[in-house]
Design a protein around this motif. Structure first.
Motif, mmCIF file in Angstrom:
data_model
loop_
_atom_site.group_PDB
_atom_site.id
_atom_site.type_symbol
_atom_site.label_atom_id
_atom_site.label_comp_id
_atom_site.label_asym_id
_atom_site.label_seq_id
_atom_site.Cartn_x
_atom_site.Cartn_y
_atom_site.Cartn_z
ATOM 1 N N ASN A 52 39.359 28.163 45.508
ATOM 2 C CA ASN A 52 40.508 27.934 46.379
ATOM 3 C C ASN A 52 41.115 29.301 46.715
ATOM 4 O O ASN A 52 41.805 29.907 45.894
ATOM 5 C CB ASN A 52 41.519 27.035 45.670
ATOM 6 C CG ASN A 52 42.733 26.741 46.501
ATOM 7 O OD1 ASN A 52 43.128 27.522 47.365
ATOM 8 N ND2 ASN A 52 43.369 25.611 46.226
ATOM 9 N N ARG A 53 40.863 29.794 47.915
ATOM 10 C CA ARG A 53 41.318 31.123 48.321
ATOM 11 C C ARG A 53 42.841 31.216 48.367
ATOM 12 O O ARG A 53 43.406 32.271 48.100
ATOM 13 C CB ARG A 53 40.687 31.514 49.649
ATOM 14 C CG ARG A 53 39.164 31.701 49.529
ATOM 15 C CD ARG A 53 38.515 32.020 50.851
ATOM 16 N NE ARG A 53 38.893 33.326 51.349
ATOM 17 C CZ ARG A 53 38.343 34.484 50.977
ATOM 18 N NH1 ARG A 53 37.383 34.505 50.088
ATOM 19 N NH2 ARG A 53 38.762 35.625 51.505
ATOM 20 N N ASP A 54 43.511 30.115 48.690
ATOM 21 C CA ASP A 54 44.980 30.121 48.675
ATOM 22 C C ASP A 54 45.493 30.320 47.251
ATOM 23 O O ASP A 54 46.482 31.027 47.034
ATOM 24 C CB ASP A 54 45.540 28.827 49.261
ATOM 25 C CG ASP A 54 45.327 28.726 50.771
ATOM 26 O OD1 ASP A 54 45.186 29.782 51.424
ATOM 27 O OD2 ASP A 54 45.293 27.590 51.282
ATOM 28 N N ALA A 55 44.815 29.700 46.285
ATOM 29 C CA ALA A 55 45.209 29.879 44.881
ATOM 30 C C ALA A 55 44.955 31.315 44.434
ATOM 31 O O ALA A 55 45.746 31.886 43.670
ATOM 32 C CB ALA A 55 44.459 28.887 43.991
ATOM 33 N N VAL A 56 43.864 31.917 44.910
ATOM 34 C CA VAL A 56 43.594 33.327 44.587
ATOM 35 C C VAL A 56 44.701 34.200 45.169
ATOM 36 O O VAL A 56 45.196 35.120 44.507
ATOM 37 C CB VAL A 56 42.202 33.765 45.096
ATOM 38 C CG1 VAL A 56 41.979 35.258 44.851
ATOM 39 C CG2 VAL A 56 41.099 32.956 44.428
ATOM 40 N N TRP A 87 33.920 35.211 39.568
ATOM 41 C CA TRP A 87 34.028 33.766 39.770
ATOM 42 C C TRP A 87 32.867 33.195 40.570
ATOM 43 O O TRP A 87 32.388 32.100 40.253
ATOM 44 C CB TRP A 87 35.362 33.419 40.425
ATOM 45 C CG TRP A 87 36.535 33.697 39.524
ATOM 46 C CD1 TRP A 87 36.537 33.735 38.155
ATOM 47 C CD2 TRP A 87 37.860 33.978 39.922
ATOM 48 N NE1 TRP A 87 37.784 34.034 37.680
ATOM 49 C CE2 TRP A 87 38.633 34.186 38.750
ATOM 50 C CE3 TRP A 87 38.482 34.093 41.150
ATOM 51 C CZ2 TRP A 87 39.982 34.472 38.770
ATOM 52 C CZ3 TRP A 87 39.845 34.386 41.179
ATOM 53 C CH2 TRP A 87 40.577 34.571 40.001
ATOM 54 N N ASP A 121 47.743 33.300 45.637
ATOM 55 C CA ASP A 121 48.911 33.094 44.772
ATOM 56 C C ASP A 121 48.802 33.924 43.496
ATOM 57 O O ASP A 121 49.800 34.499 43.036
ATOM 58 C CB ASP A 121 49.065 31.607 44.413
ATOM 59 C CG ASP A 121 49.485 30.760 45.603
ATOM 60 O OD1 ASP A 121 49.979 31.318 46.610
ATOM 61 O OD2 ASP A 121 49.307 29.518 45.526
ATOM 62 N N LEU A 122 47.606 33.987 42.909
ATOM 63 C CA LEU A 122 47.403 34.817 41.713
ATOM 64 C C LEU A 122 47.649 36.291 42.030
ATOM 65 O O LEU A 122 48.256 37.012 41.232
ATOM 66 C CB LEU A 122 45.984 34.632 41.171
ATOM 67 C CG LEU A 122 45.681 33.293 40.519
ATOM 68 C CD1 LEU A 122 44.188 33.181 40.202
ATOM 69 C CD2 LEU A 122 46.508 33.116 39.253
ATOM 70 N N ASP A 130 49.634 37.412 44.323
ATOM 71 C CA ASP A 130 51.075 37.554 44.494
ATOM 72 C C ASP A 130 51.809 37.628 43.152
ATOM 73 O O ASP A 130 52.812 38.324 43.032
ATOM 74 C CB ASP A 130 51.614 36.398 45.335
ATOM 75 C CG ASP A 130 53.063 36.601 45.713
ATOM 76 O OD1 ASP A 130 53.400 37.694 46.227
ATOM 77 O OD2 ASP A 130 53.869 35.668 45.493
#
Length: 153
Positions: free
Chosen positions: A128-132, A107, A134-135, A137
């Motif tokens: 977005n590290r928070d979205a990563v 990415w 979540d992925l 998880d």
């Protein structure tokens, strides 16, 4: 130079004060020892107990983390193979796991290539590290035992 040779006879009076095992068969306790001993005591038969003992002896804390997953039957005859099929790795922190995920997916490289064609895009577009997280998880079970032990779901 501040380099110390290993001292195989460290004891309480050694300069570092470490408690190194004095014999090959001795080892330092692992964080999963109590849990594994509990599983062994509850094993339905000696073969299942031996299977857990062998797997834990070989894979250590990662195996304890695996056997503690909700969807893992610690007494299954294929625990060692199941472990090998889903163990992703051990990480020092979630940041390290996120960094590796971003790198493996390419990415950052993709963003850098787009920035060449679209100057200034890198100023408004970021990962977005928070979205990563979540992925991660969604794809993995992450067990925090001081280090993170990561398994495919």
């Amino acid at each position: 130079m501040n380099h110390h040779q290993p001292d195989h006879h460290n004891g309480p009076k050694s300069p570092e004060g470490s408690q190194e095992p004095r014999h090959r068969s001795e080892r330092h306790p692992l964080i999963g020892d109590h849990f594994i001993n509990h599983l062994i005591q509850l094993a339905p038969d000696p073969v299942a107990a031996a299977r857990i003992t062998d797997a834990y002896g070989y894979h250590g804390t990662a195996m304890a983390a695996f056997l503690g997953l909700d969807d893992t039957d610690p007494y299954d005859t294929n625990i060692a193979l199941d472990f090998l099929n889903c163990f992703h790795g051990r990480y020092n922190s979630m940041n390290d796991l996120i960094d590796e995920t971003i790198e493996v997916q390419g990415w950052n490289e993709a963003l850098n290539r787009m920035s060449v064609d679209y100057p200034g895009l890198d100023l408004v577009l970021s990962i977005n590290r928070d979205a990563v997280a979540d992925l991660i998880d969604m794809r993995f079970d992450v067990v925090d035992l001081g280090d993170l032990y990561v398994f495919e779901k």
